[in-house]
Design an enzyme around this catalytic site. Structure first.
Site, PDB file in Angstrom:
ATOM      1  N   CYS A 119       0.820  -1.225   0.000  1.00 39.13           N
ATOM      2  CA  CYS A 119       0.000   0.000   0.000  1.00 39.13           C
ATOM      3  C   CYS A 119       0.852   1.273   0.000  1.00 39.13           C
ATOM      4  O   CYS A 119       0.360   2.349  -0.337  1.00 39.13           O
ATOM      5  CB  CYS A 119      -0.940   0.008   1.193  1.00 39.13           C
ATOM      6  SG  CYS A 119      -2.113  -1.345   1.098  1.00 39.13           S
ATOM      7  N   HIS A 270      -3.824   7.064   1.559  1.00 32.70           N
ATOM      8  CA  HIS A 270      -4.128   5.712   1.103  1.00 32.70           C
ATOM      9  C   HIS A 270      -5.557   5.369   1.539  1.00 32.70           C
ATOM     10  O   HIS A 270      -6.071   5.908   2.508  1.00 32.70           O
ATOM     11  CB  HIS A 270      -3.124   4.720   1.702  1.00 32.70           C
ATOM     12  CG  HIS A 270      -3.435   3.319   1.321  1.00 32.70           C
ATOM     13  ND1 HIS A 270      -3.538   2.937   0.007  1.00 32.70           N
ATOM     14  CD2 HIS A 270      -3.714   2.232   2.066  1.00 32.70           C
ATOM     15  CE1 HIS A 270      -3.847   1.661  -0.038  1.00 32.70           C
ATOM     16  NE2 HIS A 270      -3.966   1.204   1.198  1.00 32.70           N
ATOM     17  N   ASN A 300      -9.903  -0.719  -1.824  1.00 25.79           N
ATOM     18  CA  ASN A 300      -8.462  -0.525  -1.660  1.00 25.79           C
ATOM     19  C   ASN A 300      -7.752  -1.084  -2.884  1.00 25.79           C
ATOM     20  O   ASN A 300      -7.795  -2.288  -3.128  1.00 25.79           O
ATOM     21  CB  ASN A 300      -8.010  -1.253  -0.384  1.00 25.79           C
ATOM     22  CG  ASN A 300      -6.531  -1.072  -0.081  1.00 25.79           C
ATOM     23  OD1 ASN A 300      -5.788  -0.543  -0.900  1.00 25.79           O
ATOM     24  ND2 ASN A 300      -6.118  -1.524   1.084  1.00 25.79           N
TER      25      ASN A 300
HETATM   26  O1  UT7 Z   1      -4.203  -1.599   2.845  1.00 29.55           O
HETATM   27  C1  UT7 Z   1      -3.856  -2.653   3.671  1.00 29.55           C
HETATM   28  C2  UT7 Z   1      -4.043  -2.244   5.036  1.00 29.55           C
HETATM   29  N1  UT7 Z   1      -5.255  -2.810   5.556  1.00 29.55           N
HETATM   30  C3  UT7 Z   1      -5.911  -2.171   6.471  1.00 29.55           C
HETATM   31  O2  UT7 Z   1      -5.554  -1.088   6.829  1.00 29.55           O
HETATM   32  C4  UT7 Z   1      -7.088  -2.865   7.112  1.00 29.55           C
HETATM   33  C5  UT7 Z   1      -7.185  -2.448   8.571  1.00 29.55           C
HETATM   34  N2  UT7 Z   1      -8.226  -3.165   9.279  1.00 29.55           N
HETATM   35  C6  UT7 Z   1      -9.529  -2.962   9.025  1.00 29.55           C
HETATM   36  O3  UT7 Z   1      -9.874  -2.163   8.193  1.00 29.55           O
HETATM   37  C7  UT7 Z   1     -10.534  -3.720   9.850  1.00 29.55           C
HETATM   38  O4  UT7 Z   1      -9.859  -4.424  10.874  1.00 29.55           O
HETATM   39  C8  UT7 Z   1     -11.407  -4.702   9.016  1.00 29.55           C
HETATM   40  C9  UT7 Z   1     -12.338  -3.929   8.127  1.00 29.55           C
HETATM   41  C10 UT7 Z   1     -10.533  -5.601   8.164  1.00 29.55           C
HETATM   42  C11 UT7 Z   1     -12.230  -5.570   9.942  1.00 29.55           C
HETATM   43  O5  UT7 Z   1     -13.024  -4.760  10.796  1.00 29.55           O
HETATM   44  P1  UT7 Z   1     -13.125  -5.088  12.344  1.00 29.55           P
HETATM   45  O6  UT7 Z   1     -14.066  -4.106  12.911  1.00 29.55           O
HETATM   46  O7  UT7 Z   1     -11.733  -5.125  12.885  1.00 29.55           O
HETATM   47  O8  UT7 Z   1     -13.829  -6.513  12.323  1.00 29.55           O
HETATM   48  P2  UT7 Z   1     -13.312  -7.883  12.940  1.00 29.55           P
HETATM   49  O9  UT7 Z   1     -12.202  -8.442  12.131  1.00 29.55           O
HETATM   50  O10 UT7 Z   1     -13.090  -7.726  14.410  1.00 29.55           O
HETATM   51  O11 UT7 Z   1     -14.592  -8.779  12.747  1.00 29.55           O
HETATM   52  C12 UT7 Z   1     -15.803  -8.498  13.439  1.00 29.55           C
HETATM   53  C13 UT7 Z   1     -16.826  -9.521  13.027  1.00 29.55           C
HETATM   54  C14 UT7 Z   1     -16.351 -10.953  13.228  1.00 29.55           C
HETATM   55  O12 UT7 Z   1     -17.472 -11.720  13.660  1.00 29.55           O
HETATM   56  P3  UT7 Z   1     -17.660 -12.054  15.234  1.00 29.55           P
HETATM   57  O13 UT7 Z   1     -16.423 -12.801  15.612  1.00 29.55           O
HETATM   58  O14 UT7 Z   1     -17.781 -10.731  15.912  1.00 29.55           O
HETATM   59  O15 UT7 Z   1     -18.905 -12.865  15.241  1.00 29.55           O
HETATM   60  C15 UT7 Z   1     -15.970 -11.383  11.836  1.00 29.55           C
HETATM   61  O16 UT7 Z   1     -16.089 -12.790  11.634  1.00 29.55           O
HETATM   62  O17 UT7 Z   1     -17.145  -9.396  11.637  1.00 29.55           O
HETATM   63  C16 UT7 Z   1     -16.999 -10.659  10.983  1.00 29.55           C
HETATM   64  N3  UT7 Z   1     -16.547 -10.430   9.637  1.00 29.55           N
HETATM   65  C17 UT7 Z   1     -17.404 -10.256   8.596  1.00 29.55           C
HETATM   66  N4  UT7 Z   1     -18.729 -10.272   8.540  1.00 29.55           N
HETATM   67  C18 UT7 Z   1     -19.310 -10.034   7.340  1.00 29.55           C
HETATM   68  C19 UT7 Z   1     -15.281 -10.305   9.152  1.00 29.55           C
HETATM   69  N5  UT7 Z   1     -15.310 -10.055   7.845  1.00 29.55           N
HETATM   70  C20 UT7 Z   1     -16.596 -10.019   7.471  1.00 29.55           C
HETATM   71  C21 UT7 Z   1     -17.241  -9.783   6.245  1.00 29.55           C
HETATM   72  N6  UT7 Z   1     -18.593  -9.804   6.227  1.00 29.55           N
HETATM   73  N7  UT7 Z   1     -16.582  -9.526   5.109  1.00 29.55           N
END
Ligand code: UT7
Length: 343
Positions: A119, A270, A300
């Protein structure tokens, strides 16, 4: 090519971008994996992304972006001295995409190489071009960021947190010299600032293929079964580091040039998550209208993100010649970087 005698400044002469025509909305994505428009929109701000169709390679996207940037810069391709190609999704494992792009663009003989900084790749590439021009080694450098993510994503529930985040696309700038030190208000790249911390390399990575992946093969049936050809990300760790490192890098660029946040006309960040950019803006007290976001439309696009954003900002009338732009990125590596330039 000329020998390095005087320190010169570089500037962005033109910008161009290209995304493949097919749009995939969050609802389209929800039909192929276990996710929802509501989840994607709320957590990331993404509404849609462009994914390339069959037979289109990363360098095909890059070629169109490069031709548009050359046209915008009014620079002939024959006047280029080098291609710096930033990508994490090259056409092939080696040689780099820069060589394939050079052949497609039809500029044999000039330097062409890849920057592998994910990125942060575009800002690293911009910095490389800036140094080449400042030393007098080159006069015109094409910096391209291009990605096809859509063919390398785990669409099972284990991969959905990553798969929904990425889009395909390309952006390019032509960087040129300023023919001596320019006046304060003329376009120029003031400085670039590059950082990395490899202790976090495995927080966002693709393990295979790789020479560390097996005794004799860079990819094995076992690594495929473990789905190690797909990106793995600890999203929360990435998020926490991004909202710390991006403001740091931005302030580093401003302080290095005796500028203040209020002096900046446009912030080109970014686009990994709208929430990251909102938090960076809030921390620094940047008026939201000064941050140009494109994640809603393109998701992204990794190394392509910042030049796509630059081109979109120009087309939207938000970025005009003479404006002061601060750009910052954070990504896999971990890597982070910033640039301060007058467009
Ligand atoms: O450019 C590269 C750099 N990347 C980044 O900067 C990404 C940085 N991180 C993020 O943007 C966030 O951490 C994410 C968007 C990737 C994830 O958001 P989050 O609020 O940290 O969610 P999480 O990973 O804690 O997941 C929360 C819930 C989980 O379910 P439970 O365990 O709470 O029941 C996941 O299984 O959301 C679930 N989940 C989804 N649900 C529907 C994870 N991905 C998905 C999805 N659709 N695509």
């Amino acid at each position: 090519m000329s020998s390095a005698k005087t320190l010169k400044a570089s500037r962005i002469l033109g910008v161009g971008s290209y995304v493949p025509p097919r749009v995939w909305t969050n609802d389209d994505i929800s039909k192929m994996m276990d996710t929802s428009d509501e989840w994607i929109r709320q957590r990331t701000g993404i509404e849609q992304r462009h994914w390339a169709g069959p037979g289109v390679d990363t360098t095909d996207l890059a070629l169109v972006a490069a031709e548009r940037a050359l046209e915008n810069a009014k620079v002939k391709k024959e006047d280029l001295d080098a291609i710096v190609f930033a990508t994490l999704s090259p056409d092939h494992d080696f040689p780099g995409g820069g060589c394939f792009l050079q052949a497609k663009l039809g500029v044999p003989g000039i330097a062409a190489f890849d920057v592998r900084q994910q990125c942060t790749g575009f800002l690293y590439g911009l910095s490389v071009a800036d140094q080449f021009i400042k030393t007098g080694m080159f006069k015109r450098v094409l910096v391209v960021g291009a990605e096809i993510h859509s063919r390398g994503m785990d669409r099972t529930p284990e991969g959905r947190d990553v798969a929904v985040l990425f889009g395909d696309g390309a952006g390019a700038v032509v960087v040129g010299d300023c023919d001596g030190m320019p006046a304060e208000k003329d376009s120029q790249i003031y400085s670039t600032h590059l950082h990395a911390d490899g202790a976090f390399a495995k927080e966002l990575w693709v393990a295979a293929p790789g020479s560390a992946m097996g005794a004799d093969f860079r990819i094995t049936h076992e690594t495929l079964d473990r789905r190690e050809q797909f990106p793995q990300m600890n999203g929360k760790t990435v998020f926490v580091h991004a909202v710390k490192r991006m403001p740091e890098a931005l302030m580093e660029a401003l302080n290095a040039n005796g500028k203040k946040l209020e002096d900046v006309d446009l912030f080109l960040f970014h686009q990994a998550n709208l929430r990251i950019n909102e938090m960076v803006g809030k921390q620094l007290g940047i008026p939201p209208e000064k941050i140009f976001n494109t994640i809603q439309k393109f998701a992204n696009t990794t190394a392509a993100t910042i030049p796509i954003g630059m081109d979109e900002a120009v087309k939207a009338g938000k970025l005009k010649k003479g404006m002061l732009v601060a750009s910052a990125a954070f990504g896999s590596g971990f890597t982070w970087a910033s640039a301060l330039f007058r467009y």
